[in-house]
Design an enzyme around this catalytic site. Structure first.
Site, PDB file in Angstrom:
ATOM      1  N   CYS A  10       0.842  -1.197   0.000  1.00 44.55           N
ATOM      2  CA  CYS A  10       0.000   0.000   0.000  1.00 44.55           C
ATOM      3  C   CYS A  10       0.886   1.258   0.000  1.00 44.55           C
ATOM      4  O   CYS A  10       2.097   1.169   0.174  1.00 44.55           O
ATOM      5  CB  CYS A  10      -0.908  -0.005   1.219  1.00 44.55           C
ATOM      6  N   CYS A  13       3.292   1.625   2.882  1.00 46.48           N
ATOM      7  CA  CYS A  13       4.426   0.689   2.821  1.00 46.48           C
ATOM      8  C   CYS A  13       5.501   1.248   1.900  1.00 46.48           C
ATOM      9  O   CYS A  13       6.696   1.208   2.214  1.00 46.48           O
ATOM     10  CB  CYS A  13       3.965  -0.670   2.302  1.00 46.48           C
TER      11      CYS A  13
END
Lengths: 77, 142
Positions: A10, A13
């Site tokens: 995501c 991240c």
């Protein structure tokens, strides 16, 4: 030094990985950075939430994007 | 964005004492059901109790925590305290009028579980949703 950035991929991240790489570049510390998206590996490390950063087997942060100054501190800088 | 990213509004960790009594098991069942209902995500108190570094760090970092103890002995709270973690929201089953009984069958009553769940939800300000089914912390970037 082995650094793992944990997360499914995501935006947070990716942001975490970017900060880690910037901190490494700034500090001059040599490290192997890998991105871990495998749930089993995350579970083995005891990580409750992502993004998470693991340095040499130690979970440094779980569930939030670290500040660069924190990463630098973990790198000993 | 990854399809596996849940982008929940909040990471809410649920820890239950899961002790060897009716109230401990009722607390455990409440944590299981709250997880299934999306209120939060049950996490391994045993891992924290074992001092496993990743579990302890996750407990320190989590945005919101709800701790469910069965009785005033407070084992779950004691484990967290020993690791330097302050339980954010705290429910004790016996404080809700649920009696701790000597029952070798560890019978869990639906009504007891319901009351513990209700107290957990109330402790979170009545927020019924916003759990962390897959615990991705990307809510702000969604």
């Amino acid at each position: 030094m082995e650094i793992k950035v944990l997360g499914p991929g995501c935006p947070k991240c990716h942001e975490t990985e970017k900060i880690v790489r910037e901190a490494l570049a700034e500090s001059g510390v040599a490290a192997n950075v890998t991105h871990v998206s495998d749930f089993q590996e995350m579970a083995m490390l005891g990580v409750f939430a992502t993004p998470a950063v693991v340095i040499d087997g130690q979970v440094k942060v779980s569930g939030k994007v670290p500040a660069k100054k924190d990463v630098l501190a973990w790198l000993g800088k | 964005m990854s399809k596996s990213c849940c982008c929940s509004s909040k990471q809410r960790m649920i820890l239950a004492c899961s002790g060897g009594s009716n109230v401990g098991q009722a607390a455990n069942q409440a944590a299981v059901e709250l997880t299934r209902e999306g209120f939060g995500k049950m996490y391994c108190l045993a891992g924290i109790g074992g001092g496993l570094q990743g579990f302890v760090q996750s407990a320190r970092d989590v945005e919101e925590m709800i701790v469910l103890d069965g009785c005033p002995v407070g084992c779950a709270k004691a484990i967290l305290t020993r690791e330097g973690v302050t339980p954010g929201r705290y429910v004790v089953a016996t404080d809700l009028g649920i009696e701790k009984v000597k029952d070798p069958r560890l019978t869990v009553l639906d009504e007891d579980v319901r009351r513990i769940k209700e107290a957990a939800r109330a402790s979170a300000g009545g927020l019924a949703a916003g759990g962390a089914p897959t615990s991705c912390g990307c809510a702000d970037k969604a």
